[in-house]
Design an enzyme around this catalytic site. Sequence first.
Site, short mmCIF file in Angstrom:
data_model
loop_
_atom_site.label_atom_id
_atom_site.label_comp_id
_atom_site.label_asym_id
_atom_site.label_seq_id
_atom_site.Cartn_x
_atom_site.Cartn_y
_atom_site.Cartn_z
N GLY A 189 0.81 -1.22 0.00
CA GLY A 189 0.00 0.00 0.00
C GLY A 189 0.84 1.27 0.00
N LYS A 207 8.26 18.51 -3.44
CA LYS A 207 8.86 18.82 -2.14
C LYS A 207 10.14 19.64 -2.31
CE LYS A 207 6.87 14.55 -0.31
NZ LYS A 207 7.06 13.11 -0.14
N1 HSE Z 1 4.24 8.86 -1.47
C1 HSE Z 1 5.11 9.59 -0.63
C2 HSE Z 1 6.29 8.71 -0.28
C3 HSE Z 1 4.48 10.08 0.64
O1 HSE Z 1 6.36 7.56 -0.67
O2 HSE Z 1 7.19 9.20 0.39
C4 HSE Z 1 3.64 11.30 0.39
O3 HSE Z 1 4.38 12.35 -0.14
#
Ligand code: HSE
Length: 428
Positions: A189, A207
């Site tokens: 998941g 980010k």
């Molecule tokens: N999908 C991102 C990760 C978390 O795997 O770090 C949410 O930014």
Amino acid sequence: MSDPLRLGIAGLGTVGAGVVKIVRQKAALLEARSGRPIAVSAVSARNRDKDRGVPLGSYAWEDDPVSLAARDDVDVFVELVGGSDGPAKASVEAALKAGKDVVTANKALLAHHGQALAELAEANDCVLRFEAAVAGGIPVIKALTEGLAANEITRVMGVMNGTCNYILTRMENGGLTYAEAFAEADALGYLEADPELDVGGIDAGHKLALLSSIAYGTQVDFDNVELEGIGRIRIEDIRQACDMGYKIKLLGVCRLSGRGLEQSMSPCLVPATSPLGQLDGGTNMVVIEGDQVGQIVMRGAGAGEGPTASAVMGDVMDIARGTRVTTFGAPASKLVKAQHSRAATPAPYYLRMALADKPGALAKVASALGEAGVSIHRMRQYDHVNEAAPVLIVTHKTTRAALDVALAAFPATGVVVGEPVALRIEAV
Ligand code: HSE
């Protein structure tokens, strides 16, 4: 007793439920630390009937997050809906226009609309905070915006997508192919609904764009983040990088050079013994370098209920205490448009290719590199796979532009089989 700070929470997924739990279970701690009670007035989500493992009956319910955002009994609008546009954007705008402070975990929203929203916040005398949007539970926004505010930032690096780091780690320690490691991450998941957000580097690129804005006082410029995902990394790359003393990471790097703002999110080699090289599994790491402080390394959970809710509540606590910080660490009107530069700081490169095993093949590749001004530092040839010989070259420092000239000349040599893989080696 001080008035409570009243939250309106839009989005009751894992993080939203985590925020409600903290407010309910840590009420005394939050009040003791901030000097006032923190309460939830109203919530909103798509499905009212779902069991979220936390009692919600005492909170007013709104089907529409935009209505929630403008309620009189909401002081802080907490946006956990997600998505760069749609209800997330509409509700954050509505909250700011109604004079509410906003806390969000939405990196996509800020990567695409951060400048306009920061301006809107300031025009309405509101704060817009987003600690949870970058590297989950690691308080990196606070560190960069506040603790390091007196530093010229020389470089920011980050492994900020736990899913990609998990996949790369499983390829390395489990000997899995990319497809097998991807399937494992899927079964656990870990993947976003659109997996390309993870493995294409987009989530981590969002980010990085937010961090560079704070680090360099520039308007968020996600469109100029050079993005490359991990889909082309093969088990051979992992093994051969390891053999040469490196690990492969999906690494974000931003720096301001004389040419402009360089932002890249791409698979890079880092020394296996460095903190970044030792970062295994779904964990995140952000490395910040400042002219006064030197290098700071922050490591922690980049996702999940507790860590992300912790970051959301850190922002809420600031507001409760009366700490009002600009969205990107400087007044929005003073943020300059970034002058974009392709990542051009010279670096050594890792090159993997397959060569037709015949006399003079290596010489042809070496001369294509030489003619482009790229010097070879180390080289290995491995056992044959079919007719082609796997060859690994580590270059001396060179620019990506010079390397691209050499790569463009490879097909004409007639000896390079298939597409070579070129990865930057980042000095960390
Ligand atoms: N999908 C991102 C990760 C978390 O795997 O770090 C949410 O930014």
